[in-house]
Write an enzyme that holds these catalytic residues in place. Sequence first.
Site, short mmCIF file in Angstrom:
data_model
loop_
_atom_site.label_atom_id
_atom_site.label_comp_id
_atom_site.label_asym_id
_atom_site.label_seq_id
_atom_site.Cartn_x
_atom_site.Cartn_y
_atom_site.Cartn_z
N ARG A 32 -0.82 -1.48 5.35
CA ARG A 32 -0.34 -1.60 4.00
C ARG A 32 -1.58 -1.48 3.02
O ARG A 32 -1.27 -1.89 1.97
CB ARG A 32 0.57 -2.68 3.61
CG ARG A 32 1.76 -3.12 4.37
CD ARG A 32 2.85 -1.67 4.17
NE ARG A 32 3.95 -2.34 5.01
CZ ARG A 32 4.54 -1.96 6.08
NH1 ARG A 32 3.52 -1.29 7.05
NH2 ARG A 32 5.59 -2.41 6.51
N SER A 35 10.04 -6.29 1.51
CA SER A 35 9.00 -7.43 1.95
C SER A 35 7.82 -7.88 1.11
O SER A 35 7.28 -7.00 0.62
CB SER A 35 8.27 -7.16 3.35
OG SER A 35 9.42 -6.55 4.24
N GLU A 68 2.29 -8.82 0.25
CA GLU A 68 2.15 -6.94 0.40
C GLU A 68 2.52 -6.47 -0.88
O GLU A 68 1.95 -5.42 -1.26
CB GLU A 68 3.38 -6.81 1.36
CG GLU A 68 3.59 -5.30 1.66
CD GLU A 68 4.64 -4.94 2.89
OE1 GLU A 68 4.82 -5.85 3.83
OE2 GLU A 68 5.18 -4.04 2.54
#
EC number: 1.3.1.98
Length: 353
Positions: free
Chosen positions: A163, A241, A349
Amino acid sequence: MKLQENADLTSYNTLRVPARAAKLVRLRSEKKLKELIKSGFFESDTLPLGDGSNLLFVKKNIGSAIKNEILGSEIVKETKETVLIKVSSGQNWHELVLFATKNNWSGLENMAYIPGTVGGAAVGNIAAYGQNQEDVFESLTAIDLKTGKLEKFLKSDCRFSYRESIFKRELKDKYFVTTVTYLLSKTPQYDVSYHSRYESLADELAKVATPPYSIHDIARAVTALRQYKLPDWNTVGTAGSFFKNPLVGKRQLKKLLNAIPELQYYPAEKLSYLPPDEMGNDSFQLKVPAGRLLEELGWKDKKIGNVGTFERHALVIINYGGTGREIYEFSEMMREDVKKNFGIDLEYEVRII
Ligand SMILES: Cc1cc2nc3c(=O)[nH]c(=O)nc-3n(C[C@H](O)[C@H](O)[C@H](O)COP(=O)(O)OP(=O)(O)OC[C@H]3O[C@@H](n4cnc5c(N)ncnc54)[C@H](O)[C@@H]3O)c2cc1C
């Protein structure tokens, strides 16, 4: 191009957080951006903005933002086996996946139904069901927000990791990505081995299609799974998320397994969860699902004031009309709880601004 001053950003982020930009440029062409930079239009830090599906505005006011509306795509090269496709960064990611899968080109199908733009996907190096954006990435072009110069970045320049890319770290807000080029395969090949304790891509595929499966069938199966397990970001304030899945050593994993015997874990680079005898040696780093840790601490379907978590996923925060600050404080409570009970520092994230 459209310019707004003191613009309301509520509809420009999927968490629906009220924030304002001193200047908001809705950008439709690369050329226009170069002109604006050269004329000294952007006085302060400038935020490249896709669909705002991976952002949390904690500040009420930010300087300039450039909303990406640059559209288009072209086939750069086609052989018997592959297609090299160059896509403008403002294109919707899921539409790109559908375009590819309907042509039976593989490489993107497991990443169907992820919100956001193509630019946001490259910057955040998105992944799902065992497929990663970086696996099919060839190169991108980006404009230096200080000089207005267009530059090409190869895969190694982008420093992709879980990510992450250089545009989320060292070059954050320094470049505006304008196109991304992907190399897709024309020989139908797919991987539906992804499974967890809760879902199996292969089982879902058997429900939505009959063999021989097409690449597009995979995208349909992924979409069905995602529509069930995630909230609809068009109607609910969410950024998906909130935290990354943490990496832990084997010793720490054993402690976690004492607390949650059925906790799943998998090697950082692998797709699916592993049985204990395939875990490797002591120095091995294993990824554990942050959502399961949070669920154990009672964070699934929890609501405090104007903020809560999704009924089917503790990692997914829902905004019920709160401010960015309220959401941040809620997320920090989650982080502190995980730290106190499991000794793990959850990393965001979502980008906090
Ligand atoms: C319901 C839901 C489910 C999700 N599921 C997944 C998932 O399965 N896997 C996954 O990886 N992610 C997932 N996400 C996160 C999100 O969809 C991705 O990170 C997406 O790629 C973000 O794209 P965006 O256009 O919305 O970027 P934004 O949120 O607008 O921006 C994200 C970051 O990228 C930068 N950026 C955006 N465009 C540019 C550009 N053109 N040039 C330079 N920098 C830029 C921004 O400045 C910011 O730092 C999910 C989100 C939601 C809401």
